[in-house]
Write an enzyme that holds these catalytic residues in place. Structure first.
Site, short mmCIF file in Angstrom:
data_model
loop_
_atom_site.label_atom_id
_atom_site.label_comp_id
_atom_site.label_asym_id
_atom_site.label_seq_id
_atom_site.Cartn_x
_atom_site.Cartn_y
_atom_site.Cartn_z
N LYS B 78 0.84 -1.20 0.00
CA LYS B 78 0.00 0.00 0.00
C LYS B 78 0.88 1.25 0.00
CE LYS B 78 -4.02 1.91 2.51
NZ LYS B 78 -4.85 1.80 3.72
N SER B 158 -9.94 1.85 2.66
CA SER B 158 -9.02 2.57 1.80
C SER B 158 -7.99 1.68 1.10
CB SER B 158 -8.28 3.62 2.62
OG SER B 158 -7.41 3.01 3.56
N SER B 182 -10.33 -0.28 6.96
CA SER B 182 -9.69 -0.15 5.64
C SER B 182 -8.97 -1.40 5.12
CB SER B 182 -8.70 1.01 5.64
OG SER B 182 -9.37 2.23 5.51
#
Lengths: 95, 494
Positions: B78, B158, B182
């Site tokens: 990420k 997210s 997330s």
């Protein structure tokens, strides 16, 4: 508690975010909607409840007071949008 | 899709150990899949050359019998994780061009165990979002589609790029971060296992901060054993993070047997929401029945402050975000909008650099922390947080794990729920409470919606009891027999 245009501008100033005049009404409406929604917390009696300061019960550790570096000055300055002579730069602050 | 990209991490490790295929071959297969999957916009930066070098190095270590826990395993990282010399921007314009001269502890741990980075995964800007539609680099497309419908769906957020990459077989696993859901919510939307560890289990050092009292790193994988393997590599005490907790990291994978006889499974009535889709209810009931049939004890529990979790979160998280994001001032890194006046330079840089959702949260956070409002909002929310955590503490006196749905709906289409911030916030209604209490949680794919989309069930555990939670998740995985695959793999782009 309703947020008006002047409050939006005051918050924006505190947050150091430039807000265009024509955007303030929309922002005020959005912020008011969110604040009206969180308002439901007031129905809970929290008299005598300790506010949470840490989600895990730990004693904050202390490290030895020794200088260290995660990266070199040159490497850190290389990420700056504007660096000169080994320093970060800002617009002139003092006349 | 080649056979190599469809492996679990556990199976890939076995194949590498027995030299059935090389780390280089495994990485090349994933590079090919990532190239074919570019239309999903899951990766914002590809580090393929670096991946090839690392894979070659892995092959040398494997040949010498020195392979680490994740030797040669290709992963997506990420964009919230700082990776040395590689674009790390939290998918925000304000961090344009940022290539940190240091490495986050979690990624450093992964590289030490031999993992290979394929690239940086797309995400909601600064991890603020539940649909991956706030990234400066554009929306991520979910590899899953509704049956008979080509409308592109969101992957959740997210950690949406991480989830899409793993679901589309572009990586064997990915790192995510979870502040209010997330990791777990995108895992549910993409048919994956997503694990948020106990707060303090993984170091936050080098992870770009959103809400520091909530942020935790964790894995997104295609199986529970893979999640156990990745967590084992990611976790551990780190003196550089003062909230990192010094407890032993058990061998999570070795402890998995899927045995749940006698396990006390809590079911909270408060998670039965008004207007929740019947198929989510049905899935939850099915999960309860599976545990019951295997000899687990189902216990009704009360978590009375559940309904206050989201509003509490939307005070606490923006407050911390407004403080954390104060550092983006156009001086030390990223974007700078030139101006002769210092304050105006700050204001113009931040207006240009932050997207609408991030600005909204900074403003809310600034307001609830400002003089005259602090007690009414922030202090009140901190007290609610104590009550929410106390609810769980009480419940865990009589249960070992808690079973709930992960999200109140399957993946929705890009464009839906976009006009009303609060409608978007409701996605996290089942994941936020455990975040506020710092508890570990895991989402396991457990069924399909009527439209053929994956649905997840969530298990919550006691602090630092990920091992027991993982074992219950392993049971759920075996019971659910989830084998469906995203449309992307069979049909390609819509």
């Amino acid at each position: 508690m309703a947020i008006d245009k002047a409050t939006v501008l005051r918050i924006a100033k505190l947050a150091r975010i430039e807000v265009a005049d024509e955007a303030t009404d929309g922002l005020a409406a959005e912020l008011n909607a969110i604040l009206a929604w969180v308002e439901q917390l007031s129905e809970v009696d929290t008299e005598g409840v300790e506010p949470m300061t840490s989600v895990v019960e730990v004693t904050l550790p202390q490290r030895a007071d020794v200088a260290g570096a995660v990266a070199s000055r040159e490497d850190l300055l290389a990420d700056a949008p504007n660096a000169e002579d080994g320093f970060f730069t800002v617009p002139k602050v003092v006349e | 899709m080649s056979a190599l990209t469809d492996l679990t991490i556990a199976a890939a490790r076995a194949g590498l150990e027995s030299r059935e295929f090389s780390a280089r071959e495994l990485t090349e297969a994933h590079i090919k899949a990532a190239e074919a999957g570019r239309g999903l916009n899951a990766l914002v930066v590809e580090t393929f050359d670096q991946a090839r070098e690392r894979a070659d190095a892995s092959d040398k270590r494997l040949a010498a019998g020195e392979g680490g826990m994740l030797e040669g395993v290709p992963l997506a990282i990420k964009d919230l994780f700082c990776t040395r010399g590689v674009h790390s921007t939290a998918c925000s314009h304000v961090l344009d061009g940022f290539e940190p001269p240091y490495e986050s502890t979690v990624t450093e741990n992964l590289w030490r165990e031999g993992a290979v980075m394929l690239g940086k995964a797309n995400m909601d800007e600064f991890a603020m979002g539940s649909a991956n539609v706030t990234s400066y680099y554009g929306n991520v497309i979910n590899p899953w589609r509704r049956a008979g419908d080509d409308k592109p769906l969101v992957p959740g957020g997210s950690s949406g790029g991480s989830a899409a990459a793993v679901a589309a077989r572009m990586a064997l696993g990915a790192t995510g971060t979870d502040t209010g859901g997330s990791i777990r919510q995108p895992a549910a939307f993409c048919g994956l296992v997503g694990l948020k560890p106990t707060y303090g289990r993984c170091s936050r050092w080098g992870i770009i901060a959103f809400a520091s009292s909530l942020d935790q790193a964790g894995p997104l994988t295609r199986g529970v054993e893979d999640a156990a393997l990745m967590l084992g590599a990611m976790a551990g005490y780190d003196a550089k993070d003062s909230t990192s907790v010094d407890v032993v990291v058990p061998d999570y994978a070795a402890a998995l047997n899927g045995e749940v006889k006698g396990l006390r499974v809590g079911v909270p009535a408060e998670y039965r929401l008004e207007g929740m889709p019947e198929e989510i209810e049905a899935l939850w009931r099915r999960g309860i029945d599976w545990f019951k049939a295997a000899g687990a004890e189902i216990v009704d529990i009360a978590l009375p402050h559940t309904k206050y979790s989201l509003p509490t979160y939307y005070i606490v998280a923006p407050a911390e975000c407004s403080s954390n994001l104060a550092r983006y001032d156009g001086v030390r890194y990223g974007l700078r909008e030139a101006d002769d006046d210092l304050t105006q330079m700050y204001e113009r840089t931040r207006a240009a650099g932050f997207g609408a959702e991030v600005q909204r949260r900074i403003m809310i956070g600034t307001y609830v922390l400002s003089a005259g409002y602090y007690d009414a909002y922030y202090l009140k929310a901190q007290k609610l947080r104590t009550l929410i955590a106390d609810d769980f503490r009480t419940a865990f006196e009589s249960v070992d794990v808690v079973l709930t749905p992960t999200a109140p709906s399957p993946a929705f289409a890009i464009g839906e729920k976009m006009d009303d911030p609060i409608a978007m916030y409701l996605n996290d209604v089942f994941t936020v409470p455990a975040s506020l209490a710092g508890l570990p949680g895991i989402s396991v794919p457990a069924g399909l919606s009527a439209e053929g989309l994956p649905l997840g069930l969530q298990l919550l555990g006691q602090p630092f009891d990920e091992a027991r939670m993982l074992n219950a998740a392993r049971f759920l995985e075996i019971a659910a027999e989830f084998t469906a695959k995203p449309a992307w793999l069979n049909e390609g782009a819509p």
